[in-house]
Design an enzyme around this catalytic site. Structure first.
Site, PDB file in Angstrom:
ATOM      1  NE  ARG A 152     -25.251  44.810  55.051  1.00 33.38           N
ATOM      2  CZ  ARG A 152     -23.998  45.238  55.116  1.00 33.38           C
ATOM      3  NH1 ARG A 152     -23.476  45.903  54.092  1.00 33.38           N
ATOM      4  NH2 ARG A 152     -23.258  45.010  56.187  1.00 33.38           N
ATOM      5  CE  LYS A 176     -26.935  46.959  57.579  1.00 35.79           C
ATOM      6  NZ  LYS A 176     -27.182  46.042  58.710  1.00 35.79           N
ATOM      7  CG  HIS A 248     -30.346  37.711  54.144  1.00 36.78           C
ATOM      8  ND1 HIS A 248     -29.557  38.844  54.030  1.00 36.78           N
ATOM      9  CD2 HIS A 248     -30.134  37.255  55.409  1.00 36.78           C
ATOM     10  CE1 HIS A 248     -28.917  39.054  55.159  1.00 36.78           C
ATOM     11  NE2 HIS A 248     -29.240  38.110  56.012  1.00 36.78           N
ATOM     12  NE  ARG A 251     -25.259  40.020  53.599  1.00 38.20           N
ATOM     13  CZ  ARG A 251     -24.200  40.834  53.633  1.00 38.20           C
ATOM     14  NH1 ARG A 251     -23.573  41.136  52.509  1.00 38.20           N
ATOM     15  NH2 ARG A 251     -23.754  41.336  54.776  1.00 38.20           N
ATOM     16  CG  HIS A 274     -20.480  41.280  58.443  1.00 36.61           C
ATOM     17  ND1 HIS A 274     -20.414  39.896  58.523  1.00 36.61           N
ATOM     18  CD2 HIS A 274     -21.716  41.568  57.959  1.00 36.61           C
ATOM     19  CE1 HIS A 274     -21.561  39.391  58.098  1.00 36.61           C
ATOM     20  NE2 HIS A 274     -22.359  40.385  57.756  1.00 36.61           N
ATOM     21  CE1 TYR A 283     -22.750  32.823  56.504  1.00 34.19           C
ATOM     22  CE2 TYR A 283     -21.734  34.835  57.326  1.00 34.19           C
ATOM     23  CZ  TYR A 283     -22.719  34.204  56.592  1.00 34.19           C
ATOM     24  OH  TYR A 283     -23.673  34.951  55.955  1.00 34.19           O
TER      25      TYR A 283
END
Length: 303
Positions: A152, A176, A248, A251, A274, A283
């Site tokens: 990210r 995250k 982004h 990415r 994720h 995807y």
């Protein structure tokens, strides 16, 4: 009280008690009168099946999922009002599902366009004069690391310098939820990073920073906005429309190109950081294309 009168009572409540704007009231009126007309003026008496039939009809007319959801929202609020006022003993919308919104496919870049971008960054880093070397070598390291790892943008610009001094083959990234993950660096990314660290060490103020990409900003590191702006300028110099690129997008290119070339969806999930596989499933169109190509190329009965 007929449906028309009940719609008027609902709109009056929305205006007086909730302060709904004029445009909002007009939108509610349009949606409720349209639904009522479809039900021969008997919207207030509709059961769940009648409302489903109406929703199916607007879907068949080609209304977008967002428009269908808006119309259902108006109907839901209308029936909640009738139930709260004692004008109906039930709410027929309670068991209805909202229309499913299709998630937009992520913007990405072709492998050829990504290659042109990286080649341009490498060329500018190699040919930069003394006054341009710092920015050019930093940009080269940034784009090589971003495409190699799929970080990210906030993770990338905020990397501590310590990640580059442990083992140059990998970066250990804190993402995250404060979760750590390990991402491998490509050979080109390792070289670009080595060159950047050498250039960084030549500038005492930068060398003292605890960040890999330091800057004279409030945070102490390169801002996302500055990197995004410089990336668009690099793309333009590489002959790529600047509107089509952002950190982004790179990415997404990382993830899409991995899957196109045989990577497993679970592995890509881990690399992207994720927590849920459902996030990575945007995807799946890439996997579908790959499987179709595989069948067409290798099945004995394929044309």
């Amino acid at each position: 009280m007929r449906s028309g009168a009940r719609i008027e009572a609902f709109l009056e409540m929305m205006s007086a008690e909730r302060g709904a704007a004029e445009n909002t009231l007009l939108s509610y009126r349009r949606d409720l009168e349209d639904a009522s007309a479809h039900m021969d003026g008997r919207l207030a008496e509709a059961d769940p099946d009648a409302i489903r039939t109406y929703l199916d009809s607007i879907a068949a007319q080609g209304f977008a999922a967002t428009s269908q959801a808006r119309k259902l929202s108006a109907i839901r609020q209308f029936f909640r009002f009738l139930y709260a006022e004692g004008l109906r003993a039930d709410d027929p919308t309670g068991t209805l599902d909202s229309p499913r919104k299709d998630r937009p496919l992520p913007k990405t870049m072709s492998e050829a366009a990504t290659g042109r971008l990286l080649d341009r960054a490498a060329l500018e880093a190699a040919e930069a004069g003394p006054g341009e070397a710092l920015a050019a070598k930093r940009m080269h390291a940034l784009v090589e690391v971003l495409y190699a790892t799929g970080l990210r943008v906030s993770e990338l610009v905020g990397l501590p310098v310590s990640v580059a001094t442990r083992d140059e083959r990998f970066f250990v990234v804190r993402g995250k939820g404060n979760k750590e993950r390990m991402v491998p660096l490509s050979g080109k990314a390792r070289i670009a990073m080595r060159v950047w660290l050498e250039e960084r060490a030549r500038h005492p103020k930068l060398a003292e920073s605890s960040y890999l990409f330091p800057a004279s900003s409030e945070s102490g590191y390169l801002s996302r906005q500055v990197f995004g702006r410089d990336l668009k300028a690099l793309a333009a110099r590489a002959g790529i429309a600047s509107a089509k690129i952002s950190p982004h997008v790179l990415r997404h290119a990382f993830a899409s190109h991995l899957l196109q070339n045989g990577a497993d969806l679970r592995a890509v999930q881990q690399l992207l950081g994720h927590s849920d596989i459902s996030t990575t499933q945007i995807y799946t169109h890439v996997l579908e294309e790959r499987l179709l190509r595989l069948v067409n190329e290798h099945h004995p009965l394929a044309d």
